[in-house]
Write a protein that holds these residues in place. Structure first.
Motif, PDB file in Angstrom:
ATOM      1  N   UNK A 115      18.594  14.953  62.460  1.00 59.24           N
ATOM      2  CA  UNK A 115      17.710  15.359  61.358  1.00 59.24           C
ATOM      3  C   UNK A 115      18.462  16.246  60.366  1.00 59.24           C
ATOM      4  N   UNK A 116      18.256  15.984  59.087  1.00 59.48           N
ATOM      5  CA  UNK A 116      18.920  16.738  58.019  1.00 59.48           C
ATOM      6  C   UNK A 116      17.882  17.152  56.989  1.00 59.48           C
ATOM      7  N   UNK A 117      18.014  18.371  56.496  1.00 55.56           N
ATOM      8  CA  UNK A 117      17.114  18.876  55.463  1.00 55.56           C
ATOM      9  C   UNK A 117      17.939  19.544  54.365  1.00 55.56           C
ATOM     10  N   UNK A 118      17.592  19.250  53.116  1.00 54.61           N
ATOM     11  CA  UNK A 118      18.252  19.893  51.972  1.00 54.61           C
ATOM     12  C   UNK A 118      17.231  20.735  51.226  1.00 54.61           C
ATOM     13  N   UNK A 119      17.648  21.910  50.770  1.00 57.05           N
ATOM     14  CA  UNK A 119      16.747  22.803  50.042  1.00 57.05           C
ATOM     15  C   UNK A 119      17.483  23.510  48.919  1.00 57.05           C
ATOM     16  N   UNK A 120      16.705  23.969  47.967  1.00 54.54           N
ATOM     17  CA  UNK A 120      17.256  24.745  46.855  1.00 54.54           C
ATOM     18  C   UNK A 120      16.096  25.448  46.156  1.00 54.54           C
ATOM     19  N   UNK A 121      16.343  26.674  45.722  1.00 52.76           N
ATOM     20  CA  UNK A 121      15.316  27.450  45.021  1.00 52.76           C
ATOM     21  C   UNK A 121      14.020  27.534  45.830  1.00 52.76           C
ATOM     22  N   UNK A 122      14.183  27.745  47.144  1.00 51.71           N
ATOM     23  CA  UNK A 122      13.051  27.958  48.057  1.00 51.71           C
ATOM     24  C   UNK A 122      12.145  26.743  48.198  1.00 51.71           C
ATOM     25  N   UNK A 123      12.675  25.550  47.921  1.00 56.81           N
ATOM     26  CA  UNK A 123      11.904  24.318  48.066  1.00 56.81           C
ATOM     27  C   UNK A 123      12.702  23.269  48.836  1.00 56.81           C
ATOM     28  N   UNK A 124      12.018  22.493  49.685  1.00 58.91           N
ATOM     29  CA  UNK A 124      12.651  21.373  50.368  1.00 58.91           C
ATOM     30  C   UNK A 124      12.862  20.247  49.359  1.00 58.91           C
ATOM     31  N   UNK A 125      14.090  19.759  49.279  1.00 66.16           N
ATOM     32  CA  UNK A 125      14.412  18.666  48.356  1.00 66.16           C
ATOM     33  C   UNK A 125      14.334  17.303  49.029  1.00 66.16           C
ATOM     34  N   UNK A 126      14.630  17.268  50.324  1.00 66.51           N
ATOM     35  CA  UNK A 126      14.605  16.000  51.038  1.00 66.51           C
ATOM     36  C   UNK A 126      14.852  16.198  52.518  1.00 66.51           C
ATOM     37  N   UNK A 127      14.333  15.278  53.314  1.00 67.31           N
ATOM     38  CA  UNK A 127      14.557  15.275  54.766  1.00 67.31           C
ATOM     39  C   UNK A 127      14.943  13.874  55.196  1.00 67.31           C
ATOM     40  N   UNK A 128      15.928  13.771  56.091  1.00 69.98           N
ATOM     41  CA  UNK A 128      16.453  12.478  56.513  1.00 69.98           C
ATOM     42  C   UNK A 128      16.786  12.494  57.998  1.00 69.98           C
ATOM     43  N   UNK A 129      16.940  11.301  58.551  1.00 73.99           N
ATOM     44  CA  UNK A 129      17.496  11.105  59.888  1.00 73.99           C
ATOM     45  C   UNK A 129      18.744  10.235  59.758  1.00 73.99           C
ATOM     46  N   UNK A 130      19.852  10.700  60.308  1.00 74.51           N
ATOM     47  CA  UNK A 130      21.083   9.899  60.347  1.00 74.51           C
ATOM     48  C   UNK A 130      21.144   9.226  61.708  1.00 74.51           C
ATOM     49  N   UNK A 131      21.162   7.910  61.734  1.00 70.47           N
ATOM     50  CA  UNK A 131      21.181   7.190  63.008  1.00 70.47           C
ATOM     51  C   UNK A 131      22.614   7.016  63.499  1.00 70.47           C
ATOM     52  N   UNK A 132      22.747   6.602  64.744  1.00 71.60           N
ATOM     53  CA  UNK A 132      24.069   6.378  65.338  1.00 71.60           C
ATOM     54  C   UNK A 132      24.798   5.232  64.654  1.00 71.60           C
ATOM     55  N   UNK A 133      24.074   4.375  63.952  1.00 69.85           N
ATOM     56  CA  UNK A 133      24.689   3.261  63.229  1.00 69.85           C
ATOM     57  C   UNK A 133      25.121   3.640  61.819  1.00 69.85           C
ATOM     58  N   UNK A 134      24.782   4.881  61.406  1.00 73.07           N
ATOM     59  CA  UNK A 134      25.181   5.349  60.086  1.00 73.07           C
ATOM     60  C   UNK A 134      24.111   5.232  59.020  1.00 73.07           C
ATOM     61  N   UNK A 135      22.936   4.722  59.394  1.00 75.70           N
ATOM     62  CA  UNK A 135      21.849   4.642  58.420  1.00 75.70           C
ATOM     63  C   UNK A 135      21.330   6.043  58.113  1.00 75.70           C
ATOM     64  N   UNK A 136      20.972   6.265  56.867  1.00 82.18           N
ATOM     65  CA  UNK A 136      20.377   7.531  56.452  1.00 82.18           C
ATOM     66  C   UNK A 136      18.965   7.211  55.980  1.00 82.18           C
ATOM     67  N   UNK A 137      17.984   7.558  56.824  1.00 82.45           N
ATOM     68  CA  UNK A 137      16.600   7.163  56.584  1.00 82.45           C
ATOM     69  C   UNK A 137      15.742   8.376  56.236  1.00 82.45           C
ATOM     70  N   UNK A 138      14.847   8.240  55.272  1.00 82.84           N
ATOM     71  CA  UNK A 138      13.939   9.350  54.971  1.00 82.84           C
ATOM     72  C   UNK A 138      13.133   9.724  56.212  1.00 82.84           C
ATOM     73  N   UNK A 139      13.014  11.012  56.459  1.00 78.22           N
ATOM     74  CA  UNK A 139      12.232  11.500  57.603  1.00 78.22           C
ATOM     75  C   UNK A 139      10.888  11.992  57.100  1.00 78.22           C
ATOM     76  N   UNK A 140       9.805  11.385  57.592  1.00 80.58           N
ATOM     77  CA  UNK A 140       8.465  11.799  57.177  1.00 80.58           C
ATOM     78  C   UNK A 140       8.219  13.250  57.582  1.00 80.58           C
ATOM     79  N   UNK A 141       7.670  14.022  56.681  1.00 83.36           N
ATOM     80  CA  UNK A 141       7.403  15.427  56.979  1.00 83.36           C
ATOM     81  C   UNK A 141       6.186  15.878  56.196  1.00 83.36           C
ATOM     82  N   UNK A 142       5.147  16.327  56.907  1.00 83.82           N
ATOM     83  CA  UNK A 142       3.918  16.785  56.265  1.00 83.82           C
ATOM     84  C   UNK A 142       3.741  18.288  56.401  1.00 83.82           C
ATOM     85  N   UNK A 143       4.774  18.956  56.886  1.00 81.64           N
ATOM     86  CA  UNK A 143       4.711  20.402  57.055  1.00 81.64           C
ATOM     87  C   UNK A 143       5.071  21.138  55.777  1.00 81.64           C
TER      88      UNK A 143
END
Length: 201
Positions: A115-143
């Protein structure tokens, strides 16, 4: 040698070949991102592009992504024994800097997504899951998508929920990919940076 005997030998050889292939496939599925040069190439370009798209106003998002990936790959080469660890880049980031945080699965669970999360200026910009195959998929997050305080991390809830889910899967030795994080966790206690790699969130 009679043709019937030859046919039996050929059948036995084919059976053994199938068993070896199956065993290899199982072992390959247990491997992690760091074990596949192809997967590393795939994820590096995908994550760099994802970070750049998530932070269009940052001056150098691809440079930040590259620095993060260097630290991530170093951590993946030596996963922690029996517990998750973190990558938090750049170190001691302030709110204005693009900050990227990941949860690294423990040794023996390298097949689980990262799981990866990017943030800036106190806001989440994006969340992803990197799989063992190298795919970078958006990670659903409702928090929570914003920092609870000016000096805390906007990614805190996502990272803590992801760590709890990876720990659960690692302890139950599940081979499947973890589902996207969708529930808002209870606010954990504030953590300080430590030698073990826990980020100050």
């Amino acid at each position: 040698m009679p043709s019937q005997t030859l046919r039996r030998l050929a059948g036995a050889t084919a059976l053994m070949s199938g068993a070896v292939a199956l065993a290899f496939s199982v072992n390959a599925n247990a491997a992690g991102l760091i074990d596949s040069p192809k997967a590393l190439n795939i994820y590096s370009s995908l994550l760099s592009e994802s970070i750049a798209q998530a932070a269009p106003n940052d001056q150098a998002p691809r440079l930040a992504a590259r620095g993060f990936m260097q630290q991530l790959e170093a951590k993946l080469k030596e996963p922690a024994e029996g517990k998750t660890s973190f990558v938090d880049y750049p170190p001691r980031a302030n709110a204005e800097l693009l900050r990227i945080i990941a949860v690294v699965p423990p040794k023996g669970s390298e097949h689980l997504p990262i799981p990866v999360c990017a943030e800036q200026n106190n806001k989440v910009l994006g969340t992803w899951n990197i799989t063992a195959k190298g795919d970078v998929l958006p990670a659903a997050w409702s928090g929570s998508m914003v920092s609870a305080a000016p000096n805390s991390s906007a990614c805190k809830d996502f990272i803590m929920a992801s760590r709890a889910e990876i720990t659960r899967l690692a302890q139950s030795n599940q081979p499947a990919q973890p589902p996207p994080v969708s529930e808002q966790p209870k606010p954990p206690m504030k953590q300080a940076s430590s030698a073990a790699g826990s980020p100050a969130l």
